[in-house]
Scaffold this active site. Structure first.
Site, PDB file in Angstrom:
ATOM      1  N   ALA A 199       0.846  -1.198   0.000  1.00 52.05           N
ATOM      2  CA  ALA A 199       0.000   0.000   0.000  1.00 52.05           C
ATOM      3  C   ALA A 199       0.876   1.241   0.000  1.00 52.05           C
ATOM      4  O   ALA A 199       0.661   2.185   0.739  1.00 52.05           O
ATOM      5  CB  ALA A 199      -0.918  -0.012   1.220  1.00 52.05           C
ATOM      6  N   GLY A 200       1.919   1.194  -0.853  1.00 57.56           N
ATOM      7  CA  GLY A 200       2.811   2.347  -0.982  1.00 57.56           C
ATOM      8  C   GLY A 200       2.205   3.355  -1.940  1.00 57.56           C
ATOM      9  O   GLY A 200       0.980   3.551  -1.970  1.00 57.56           O
TER      10      GLY A 200
ATOM     11  N   GLY B  77      -0.138   1.538  -4.827  1.00 59.15           N
ATOM     12  CA  GLY B  77      -1.237   0.797  -4.214  1.00 59.15           C
ATOM     13  C   GLY B  77      -2.206   1.711  -3.502  1.00 59.15           C
ATOM     14  O   GLY B  77      -3.431   1.593  -3.657  1.00 59.15           O
TER      15      GLY B  77
ATOM     16  N   ASN C 198       6.317  -2.159 -12.660  1.00 60.15           N
ATOM     17  CA  ASN C 198       7.259  -1.877 -13.737  1.00 60.15           C
ATOM     18  C   ASN C 198       8.189  -3.061 -13.911  1.00 60.15           C
ATOM     19  O   ASN C 198       8.397  -3.851 -12.979  1.00 60.15           O
ATOM     20  CB  ASN C 198       8.094  -0.641 -13.394  1.00 60.15           C
TER      21      ASN C 198
ATOM     22  N   LYS D  59       7.535   0.229 -22.063  1.00 56.48           N
ATOM     23  CA  LYS D  59       7.757   1.017 -20.839  1.00 56.48           C
ATOM     24  C   LYS D  59       9.082   0.623 -20.197  1.00 56.48           C
ATOM     25  O   LYS D  59       9.824   1.469 -19.699  1.00 56.48           O
ATOM     26  CB  LYS D  59       6.601   0.836 -19.853  1.00 56.48           C
TER      27      LYS D  59
ATOM     28  N   ASN E 286      12.206   3.004 -19.235  1.00 58.49           N
ATOM     29  CA  ASN E 286      12.813   3.030 -17.895  1.00 58.49           C
ATOM     30  C   ASN E 286      14.276   2.580 -17.935  1.00 58.49           C
ATOM     31  O   ASN E 286      15.111   3.083 -17.181  1.00 58.49           O
ATOM     32  CB  ASN E 286      12.028   2.129 -16.942  1.00 58.49           C
TER      33      ASN E 286
ATOM     34  N   ASN F 250      15.661   5.859 -16.336  1.00 57.86           N
ATOM     35  CA  ASN F 250      15.924   5.578 -14.915  1.00 57.86           C
ATOM     36  C   ASN F 250      17.414   5.366 -14.672  1.00 57.86           C
ATOM     37  O   ASN F 250      17.970   5.862 -13.696  1.00 57.86           O
ATOM     38  CB  ASN F 250      15.167   4.327 -14.470  1.00 57.86           C
TER      39      ASN F 250
ATOM     40  N   GLU G 124      15.053  -1.438  -8.901  1.00 56.02           N
ATOM     41  CA  GLU G 124      14.428  -2.494  -9.718  1.00 56.02           C
ATOM     42  C   GLU G 124      15.291  -2.850 -10.940  1.00 56.02           C
ATOM     43  O   GLU G 124      14.794  -3.417 -11.903  1.00 56.02           O
ATOM     44  CB  GLU G 124      13.025  -2.046 -10.146  1.00 56.02           C
TER      45      GLU G 124
HETATM   46  P1  NAD Z   1       6.437   1.824  -2.916  1.00 58.62           P
HETATM   47  O1  NAD Z   1       7.781   1.458  -2.389  1.00 58.62           O
HETATM   48  O2  NAD Z   1       5.901   3.199  -2.675  1.00 58.62           O
HETATM   49  O3  NAD Z   1       5.359   0.790  -2.368  1.00 58.62           O
HETATM   50  C1  NAD Z   1       5.612  -0.559  -2.169  1.00 58.62           C
HETATM   51  C2  NAD Z   1       5.006  -0.925  -0.816  1.00 58.62           C
HETATM   52  O4  NAD Z   1       5.070  -2.345  -0.665  1.00 58.62           O
HETATM   53  C3  NAD Z   1       5.758  -0.309   0.368  1.00 58.62           C
HETATM   54  O5  NAD Z   1       4.854   0.432   1.172  1.00 58.62           O
HETATM   55  C4  NAD Z   1       6.321  -1.521   1.100  1.00 58.62           C
HETATM   56  O6  NAD Z   1       6.345  -1.358   2.502  1.00 58.62           O
HETATM   57  C5  NAD Z   1       5.358  -2.604   0.702  1.00 58.62           C
HETATM   58  N1  NAD Z   1       5.903  -3.967   0.800  1.00 58.62           N
HETATM   59  C6  NAD Z   1       7.109  -4.403   0.371  1.00 58.62           C
HETATM   60  N2  NAD Z   1       7.233  -5.727   0.605  1.00 58.62           N
HETATM   61  C7  NAD Z   1       6.093  -6.132   1.192  1.00 58.62           C
HETATM   62  C8  NAD Z   1       5.606  -7.383   1.683  1.00 58.62           C
HETATM   63  N3  NAD Z   1       6.337  -8.500   1.577  1.00 58.62           N
HETATM   64  N4  NAD Z   1       4.394  -7.426   2.209  1.00 58.62           N
HETATM   65  C9  NAD Z   1       3.635  -6.312   2.302  1.00 58.62           C
HETATM   66  N5  NAD Z   1       4.033  -5.095   1.862  1.00 58.62           N
HETATM   67  C10 NAD Z   1       5.241  -5.010   1.320  1.00 58.62           C
HETATM   68  O7  NAD Z   1       6.482   1.511  -4.482  1.00 58.62           O
HETATM   69  P2  NAD Z   1       5.498   2.055  -5.615  1.00 58.62           P
HETATM   70  O8  NAD Z   1       6.007   3.348  -6.118  1.00 58.62           O
HETATM   71  O9  NAD Z   1       4.102   1.958  -5.140  1.00 58.62           O
HETATM   72  O10 NAD Z   1       5.778   0.995  -6.758  1.00 58.62           O
HETATM   73  C11 NAD Z   1       5.196  -0.299  -6.787  1.00 58.62           C
HETATM   74  C12 NAD Z   1       5.408  -0.859  -8.194  1.00 58.62           C
HETATM   75  O11 NAD Z   1       4.676  -0.052  -9.139  1.00 58.62           O
HETATM   76  C13 NAD Z   1       6.856  -0.813  -8.693  1.00 58.62           C
HETATM   77  O12 NAD Z   1       7.097  -1.887  -9.571  1.00 58.62           O
HETATM   78  C14 NAD Z   1       6.913   0.479  -9.466  1.00 58.62           C
HETATM   79  O13 NAD Z   1       7.957   0.512 -10.426  1.00 58.62           O
HETATM   80  C15 NAD Z   1       5.550   0.451 -10.124  1.00 58.62           C
HETATM   81  N6  NAD Z   1       5.049   1.750 -10.553  1.00 58.62           N
HETATM   82  C16 NAD Z   1       5.075   2.816  -9.700  1.00 58.62           C
HETATM   83  C17 NAD Z   1       4.591   4.036 -10.139  1.00 58.62           C
HETATM   84  C18 NAD Z   1       4.595   5.249  -9.243  1.00 58.62           C
HETATM   85  O14 NAD Z   1       4.375   6.345  -9.757  1.00 58.62           O
HETATM   86  N7  NAD Z   1       4.819   5.111  -7.944  1.00 58.62           N
HETATM   87  C19 NAD Z   1       4.091   4.153 -11.436  1.00 58.62           C
HETATM   88  C20 NAD Z   1       4.058   3.042 -12.256  1.00 58.62           C
HETATM   89  C21 NAD Z   1       4.544   1.840 -11.808  1.00 58.62           C
END
Ligand code: NAD
Length: 310
Positions: free
Chosen positions: A8-9, A12, A104, A186, A190, A194, A271
């Site tokens: 739920a980062g 999520g 990603n 994509k 990246n 990136n 990543e």
């Molecule tokens: P984030 O780090 O903000 O969120 C990930 C969350 O997962 C964290 O809160 C972490 O504590 C939690 N987590 C990790 N391991 C865990 C486990 N075993 N059990 C429960 N929770 C766990 O990352 P994000 O930015 O949300 O990115 C997630 C994915 O989405 C990545 O692959 C990223 O590349 C992709 N993505 C992100 C964005 C963006 O704008 N943030 C856009 C497109 C794609």
């Protein structure tokens, strides 16, 4: 339809917020203690396009305390956290639970197949973006769209129901038989922006302004195209380059520092193994030389190690 957000980062919590605002049944699971404690105590503070939308409450669990049954598990962890997250989710996967993955990077279907029947895997790619302004704070801008596909099986009714339900909440999902190409496109973007922004220590506009940008970009993309095509995906360099060039403008994404850059700066692992590292690995299997992706992967890992990232 019950959705569990496993992670739920940034991403999520944004999707969870939008779904829940539209009345959907949403549960969050995360293992980052300061974040989870804030979510449990105060709720998620939501800031979208600079507007403070107050606090929103969800059922929130640590993985060890998770309970319930879910129709959709929406994985939203970083790529390298996917295997351990799926391991924890095993007891919660019903025979027909769909696992939706729009992380990603490359290679996630193979990981998911170790835990889930292919007809329950929904793989995709998203152009939504999101951020966290600290534990418990969603801070996001703009809108986006997402393409997904069910990896196997003739019966896609449940997948299409999910798309319809998510679209009621404005998530802008589409079914696409050609999602692999979009995922590679994509990943190619990246794999250029990136990595180079992180290694050069610059934003996207500064990378685009470098006189040798074209040669650097081609060096990575030629390897992505060769390996992607060997794996049966019609990767198109011109499309990826056009997407990259559209990011250079400071009015679009030019002033942005990519996520891998931010992970590196903030002491986290990156990543890279699911971007250039994946191309290097699969290239070796296919007998395709990938010296540029090999080197970039090494350099990013070296930087992680020197910085003490974990
Ligand atoms: P984030 O780090 O903000 O969120 C990930 C969350 O997962 C964290 O809160 C972490 O504590 C939690 N987590 C990790 N391991 C865990 C486990 N075993 N059990 C429960 N929770 C766990 O990352 P994000 O930015 O949300 O990115 C997630 C994915 O989405 C990545 O692959 C990223 O590349 C992709 N993505 C992100 C964005 C963006 O704008 N943030 C856009 C497109 C794609």
């Amino acid at each position: 339809m019950k959705t569990l957000f496993a992670g739920a980062g940034a991403l999520g919590s944004r999707f969870a917020y939008m779904l829940s605002q539209n009345g959907a049944d949403v549960t969050l699971m995360d293992d980052w203690q300061p974040h989870v404690e804030k979510l449990k105590k105060d709720g998620l503070k939501v800031i979208i396009d600079g507007d403070d939308l107050g606090y929103h409450h969800f059922p929130v669990f640590y993985p060890e305390e998770l309970e319930g049954e879910f129709d959709v598990v929406f994985v939203a962890v970083k790529s390298m956290q996917l295997p351990s997250t799926m391991e924890k989710l095993k007891p919660f996967l019903k025979e027909d639970t769909k696992v939706l993955c729009i992380l990603n990077g490359l290679g996630h279907v193979d990981t998911l197949k170790e835990f889930v029947q292919p007809e329950n895997i929904l793989i995709g790619v998203t152009l939504w973006t999101s951020g966290l302004g600290g534990p418990g704070i969603l801070d996001a801008v703009g809108t986006g769209k997402t393409e997904i596909k069910q990896v196997a099986g003739e019966d896609t009714r449940k997948t299409r129901e999910i798309i319809e339900r998510y679209n009621q909440a404005g998530l802008n999902f589409h079914y696409s038989d050609n999602v692999e190409q979009s995922i590679w496109h994509k990943a190619g973007l990246n794999g250029v922006l990136n990595t180079y922004c992180t290694l050069i220590d610059c934003n996207i506009n500064q990378y685009g302004s470098y006189s040798g940008e074209d040669a650097l970009t081609d060096a990575v993309l030629d390897e992505f195209v060769a390996v992607g095509r060997a794996l049966g995906v019609a990767v198109n360099k011109a499309i990826i380059k056009a997407n990259i060039h559209s990011c250079f403008d400071p009015k679009t994404a030019g002033l942005h520092y990519p996520s891998l850059y931010q992970d590196m700066k903030n002491g986290r692992l990156t990543e890279i193994d699911y971007l250039n590292g994946y191309v290097a690995r699969r290239g070796k299997e296919q007998g395709i030389k990938t010296p540029v992706c090999d080197l970039i992967t090494h350099l990013i890992h070296a930087k992680e190690e020197v910085n003490g990232n974990h």
